[in-house]
Scaffold this motif. Structure first.
Motif, short mmCIF file in Angstrom:
data_model
loop_
_atom_site.label_atom_id
_atom_site.label_comp_id
_atom_site.label_asym_id
_atom_site.label_seq_id
_atom_site.Cartn_x
_atom_site.Cartn_y
_atom_site.Cartn_z
N SER B 260 13.36 18.07 -57.90
CA SER B 260 13.02 18.11 -59.33
C SER B 260 12.35 19.45 -59.59
CB SER B 260 12.06 16.98 -59.70
OG SER B 260 12.69 15.73 -59.55
N ILE B 262 10.12 21.61 -62.03
CA ILE B 262 9.19 21.46 -63.15
C ILE B 262 8.96 22.84 -63.76
CG2 ILE B 262 6.91 20.65 -63.87
CD1 ILE B 262 8.69 18.49 -62.59
N LEU B 334 1.66 19.91 -65.30
CA LEU B 334 2.14 19.72 -63.92
C LEU B 334 2.03 18.25 -63.53
CD1 LEU B 334 0.64 22.88 -62.19
CD2 LEU B 334 3.02 22.45 -62.83
N ASN B 335 0.92 17.63 -63.88
CA ASN B 335 0.79 16.20 -63.56
C ASN B 335 1.84 15.38 -64.29
OD1 ASN B 335 -1.29 16.16 -61.66
ND2 ASN B 335 -2.86 16.33 -63.24
N PHE B 338 5.27 16.12 -62.56
CA PHE B 338 5.40 15.47 -61.25
C PHE B 338 5.53 13.95 -61.41
CE2 PHE B 338 4.56 18.23 -57.44
CZ PHE B 338 4.69 19.44 -58.09
N GLU B 339 4.86 13.41 -62.42
CA GLU B 339 4.97 11.97 -62.68
C GLU B 339 6.40 11.61 -63.10
OE1 GLU B 339 3.63 8.50 -62.27
OE2 GLU B 339 1.89 9.79 -62.63
N ALA B 341 9.10 13.29 -62.34
CA ALA B 341 10.11 13.75 -61.38
C ALA B 341 10.74 12.58 -60.62
CB ALA B 341 9.47 14.72 -60.39
N VAL B 346 9.64 18.28 -55.16
CA VAL B 346 9.35 18.79 -56.50
C VAL B 346 8.92 20.25 -56.38
CG1 VAL B 346 8.08 18.42 -58.64
CG2 VAL B 346 8.49 16.48 -57.11
N ARG B 430 7.76 14.66 -53.03
CA ARG B 430 7.25 13.91 -54.19
C ARG B 430 6.31 12.78 -53.77
NH1 ARG B 430 8.72 9.54 -57.14
NH2 ARG B 430 10.65 9.25 -55.97
N PHE B 433 2.64 13.06 -54.32
CA PHE B 433 2.14 12.76 -55.66
C PHE B 433 2.28 11.27 -55.96
CE2 PHE B 433 2.28 12.52 -60.24
CZ PHE B 433 1.39 13.50 -60.66
N ARG B 439 -3.15 14.61 -57.02
CA ARG B 439 -2.93 15.10 -58.38
C ARG B 439 -3.39 16.54 -58.52
NH1 ARG B 439 -0.20 11.41 -58.53
NH2 ARG B 439 -0.07 9.67 -59.97
N ASP B 449 -2.62 25.41 -58.60
CA ASP B 449 -1.56 25.30 -57.61
C ASP B 449 -2.12 25.49 -56.20
OD1 ASP B 449 -1.98 27.91 -58.78
OD2 ASP B 449 -0.45 28.64 -57.42
#
Lengths: 314, 616
Positions: B260, B262, B334-335, B338-339, B341, B346, B430, B433, B439, B449
């Motif tokens: 995924s 982002i 980003l959160n 990632f949620e 994805a 990711v 992934r 996360f 997180r 990052d």
């Protein structure tokens, strides 16, 4: 994107690509990008039709009829998708000239044709690339418009306002058909794989045309970087570049440079440079070198290994 | 006292049940049905504080007898026979209004908990009656810590009661109830920092003062708030049953993509966003999806981003999602991304970076060889600037050579000091996360990052490959995170990450002890003048070979060797010439052999004899 400013003189485009052992999957991906760019250019009023013709220099055809049928079915925005197997490796210049002859033949039969987009078969267009490439052609003095390449942009300098540049690469460049006719296409007698585009650009400029670099017209050309972040040409790329460099120096009336390069290549330990020097010597001996032009150096620039000023080293 | 005769306390499951009923059903008169009531020590409180008639149902006649003695009505039911149990309950209700129900610590003892709660819903929905349900938490940190080391201790009662037939986590409780048509209204969990499974007390995973405990608890607490929950106690209302998977479950979806991507955008750099999408649509591997996170987009900007997406070709467009985020700082998208994805991995590709054609393909190759690790590929930086020609749209151009600004190998220790990995060169599993719930720290306004990388790298390790697959664009005459945030802000966030790293045990990858030993050895040598231990030929092969070279060099420059010069001269005259060895070209076995040859040579032995005789 702004399609309104696009030139209406160029309405019908034909895209030419010369294949050599390419991966059909990547070609299909390329056509999907072209089809979308054509769709947007036509629906935005920037073009009336876009067709695609492949010339294949591979020993045996890389595209099957099933593949072509599928590509045609999936590319409704393309007026036609044609394929010619050359039965021999014609190289870049002759390959494109052969396709241009084919285009002219069809034009004589009534198929509309205003410009040819020459592109490498692994080049993928951004959705608005055709629109952006067409915009500078509102000026009738524009003889060639080149796209910006991703992920590695060519470092040659251009005018930040007009986009004018010394020469354009034919990785992806739009050329009005009248310019191609006037210049009699590419010089395939002198060039096989490299510098045919530099030569064409310089001849276009000698004929009074402008060569435009259009940074907003973006294409993806799948180039890789070596471990130290430099572009890494293959041995055959180095050979054809070296051979073309010698001929360019000769053709553009710089015997001093031709001699210097010849000496350097002849004395080199690198086999493909030695081979390039030998080929040049043979051409010279058999009187197969082109007649020198641009004796006043109006357009030709030889700056180290480059044919114009570069913004940075690559 | 019977095994299951537990007294009422305000802070145990009975107290919490009563509290939920008082809070959410206090005004309803009628009967209260307590299913699996056992000794029903809550009965008096239901009667006295809620004013309801308490009726207990259980299989245990002795327990029911206790309730009868205390003046409550009871009925014997066997929950393994659902139809019979339902008939008995309905007969007992006898047309009266059911104000509430409870089923406390019972479902874990039956084979068919879904049938039981479905049956209770059929009854409750006719009265709009709430249900309080309680089950023990098998994911209590004590159980998990012990199971991680092979211990699963059944007990007579408690979390691992020997008679338990089913075990529940917070997720499985919610799925059970949702599937039966029970809708959660409120929870009042029972917490136990030390559960009845907290034995042996000094097990390193359980004892509170150990780094192992700290590490495990730190990771466990990150996942959810249930590490210390002893029993899940919740009040539910009956409603429509929700069939199928839970909303967050991805099990039933089509095969997830490998990656995924982002991409954060504020809609201010549409030209470079177009570049990004072209780089992606031209990838040699298309096994990825794209989540474009539009952060605080104005309606006009959102429309423009949608148009950029809509311009892409159909097959690619189908794999792009635009997700709007209207709050938070630059970390929040980003959160959210990632949620959302779905990929196994990711990657973050900001709207101004460039990736080469084999970016995804190379990630796939490194992932296949290093499953579960954070993936890191080679990257170069390049200077770019805006440009706008007369006949073109606003765009950008490169103005500098690609520079290898970042190391090609990931070094955890160097990263403890500062970040030297641009996000575009990374892909994270992934699961970090989704399952470990690591997180992005939204209190950080920059370097988020780096913080995320350190916390995932610590747990997953990092697999590096030197192949350059991306270009980090630095901007000349254009806004970037370096111009938007002040130096003070960057420094404060940097210090915050140092503090976070220091606040917990650090998990180091194999090979780290050697690296640390070198650091300490070098520090001791430079600052204390101490010579460290001799290097291990296996572990420190390079250092070992260098030490041997140094030893030979010292021997050949020693007084002992000098004394033997006449013997070497004599040998030279006989044609045996000595020359200084090419130590740099020799490897350990040759070097060891050479030392042995020196020691057994006549020159060396003569020199030693002379020194011994002269006492020097």
């Amino acid at each position: 994107m702004n399609a309104k400013k696009a030139n209406h003189n160029i309405r019908h485009l034909r895209v030419h690509s010369v294949l050599y052992g390419n991966d059909p999957e990547r070609i299909e991906q390329t056509v999907a990008h072209l089809n979308r760019a054509a769709d947007l250019a036509i629906s935005g009023g920037a073009a009336a039709s876009v067709s695609l013709t492949y010339g294949d220099s591979s020993p045996s055809p890389v595209l099957s009829s099933d593949f072509l049928d599928r590509v045609r079915a999936n590319s409704p925005a393309l007026r036609s998708v044609d394929y010619v197997h050359f039965d021999g490796n014609l190289g870049s210049a002759k390959g494109h000239n052969t396709l241009i002859d084919d285009a002219e033949s069809k034009a004589r039969e009534g198929v509309e044709l205003d410009a040819i987009l020459i592109m490498n078969p692994d080049v993928m267009l951004a959705p608005d690339t055709l629109i952006e490439l067409l915009r500078p052609t509102s000026n009738p003095r524009v003889g060639m418009v080149e796209a910006r390449q991703l992920p590695i942009e060519h470092p040659k300098e251009y005018d930040r306002s007009s986009g004018e540049t010394s020469w354009a690469t034919t990785a992806c460049a739009l050329i009005p058909i009248k310019v191609l006719r006037e210049l009699n296409g590419f010089d395939n007698e002198s060039f096989f794989l490299y510098c045919d585009d530099v030569d064409f650009s310089w001849r276009a400029r000698l004929a009074g045309y402008q060569v435009i670099y259009q940074p907003s017209a973006v294409v993806f050309h799948d180039k890789r970087l070596s471990k130290n972040g430099q572009w890494a040409p293959t041995a055959s790329e180095q050979y054809y570049s070296a051979e073309a460099a010698l001929i360019m120096a000769h053709k553009y009336s710089r015997p001093d440079i031709a001699e210097k390069l010849f000496k350097s290549f002849s004395e080199s330990d690198t086999p493909h440079l030695k081979r390039a020097a030998a080929e040049y010597a043979e051409r010279k001996a058999s009187n197969r070198l082109p007649t020198p032009i641009d004796p006043e150096g109006r357009v030709a620039e030889f700056l180290g290994d480059h044919y114009t000023k570069h913004r940075y080293a690559l | 006292m019977n095994t299951y005769d537990n007294p009422f306390h305000r802070d145990n499951v009975y107290g919490h049940t009563l509290s939920l009923l008082l809070e959410h059903s206090g005004a309803h008169n009628g009967v209260h049905l307590d299913i699996g009531c056992s000794y029903g020590r809550i009965a008096e409180h239901i009667r006295d504080q809620l004013g309801r008639e308490y009726i207990g149902f259980d299989l245990d006649e002795q327990a029911l007898g206790s309730l009868v003695e205390r003046g409550f009505r009871t009925e014997r039911i066997d929950l393994s026979d659902i139809d019979a149990a339902e008939r008995i309950i309905r007969t007992t209700i006898d047309g009266r209004h059911v104000a509430s129900l409870s089923i406390i610590d019972t479902l874990e003892h039956v084979l068919n908990p879904d049938a039981v709660v479905s049956m209770l819903r059929r009854i409750a929905i006719e009265h709009s009656a709430p249900l309080v349900m309680s089950v023990p938490n098998v994911a209590h940190r004590d159980v998990g810590a012990k199971l991680a080391f092979g211990k699963w201790d059944y007990t007579d009662t408690g979390l691992l009661d020997i008679t338990h037939l089913r075990f529940f986590t917070e997720t499985s409780v919610r799925e059970l109830m949702r599937g039966a048509g029970w809708h959660l209204v409120s929870t009042k969990y029972v917490f136990a920092a030390k559960s009845d499974q907290h034995f042996p007390n000094l097990h390193p995973a359980l004892a509170e003062a150990t780094p192992l405990h700290d590490l495990l608890i730190g990771l466990r607490n990150q996942v959810d708030d249930c590490a210390k929950v002893n029993q899940f106690v919740g009040l539910y209302l009956p409603g429509p049953a929700i069939q199928g998977e839970a909303p967050n479950s991805r099990e039933s979806e089509s095969k997830p993509p490998f990656l995924s991507v982002i991409t954060r955008t504020q809609g201010t750099r549409l030209d470079t966003l177009r570049d990004v999408l072209l780089c992606l649509s031209a990838q040699s591997s298309q096994d990825f999806e794209v989540c474009i996170i539009g952060h605080k987009l104005s309606p006009e900007a959102k429309l423009a981003v949608e148009r950029v997406i809509d311009d892409t070709h159909a097959e690619f467009k189908a794999r792009i999602r635009l997700i709007s985020v209207d709050d938070g700082n630059r970390t929040r998208p980003l959160n959210v991304g990632f949620e959302a994805a779905r990929g196994d991995y990711v990657a973050i590709l900001d709207d101004d970076d460039i990736v080469l054609g084999h970016w995804v393909e190379k990630f796939e190759a490194v992932a296949a060889a290093n499953p579960g690790r954070v993936l890191r590929l080679g990257n170069v930086a390049q200077l770019w600037q805006p440009v706008h020609t007369t006949h073109g749209s606003k765009t950008v151009r490169s103005v500098g050579s690609p520079e290898a600004c970042f190391p090609f190998e990931f070094d955890f220790f160097q990263h403890l000091v500062e970040n030297s990995t641009p996000p575009v060169s990374l892909a994270f599993p992934r699961a970090c996360f989704a399952d470990l719930r690591i997180r992005f720290d939204e209190s950080l306004t920059t370097t988020e990052d780096w913080d995320f990388l350190m916390r995932t790298a610590e747990v997953c390790g990092v697999a590096s490959d030197k192949e350059i697959t991306s270009i980090y664009r630095k901007w000349d005459n254009a806004a970037s995170s370096y111009t938007v945030h002040s130096q003070d802000e960057w420094r404060n966030n940097h210090f915050a990450i140092w503090r976070k790293l220091d606040a917990k045990p650090l998990l180091l990858d194999s090979g780290s002890a050697t690296r640390l030993r070198y650091l300490v050895d070098d520090w001791n040598r430079n600052h204390r003048g101490r010579v460290g231990h001799a290097p291990d030929p296996e572990l420190d092969s390079t250092r070992y070979e260098n030490a041997l070279r140094e030893q030979i060099h010292i021997m050949l420059r020693s007084r002992t060797w000098l004394i033997g010069a006449p013997l070497r001269l004599a040998a030279w005259l006989r044609g045996r010439r000595f020359s200084y060895p090419m130590l740099w070209a020799m490897q350990a076995p040759q070097l060891e052999n050479y030392i042995a040859q020196i020691r057994t040579s006549r020159s060396w032995r003569f020199g030693q004899w002379v020194k011994k005789q002269t006492g020097r």
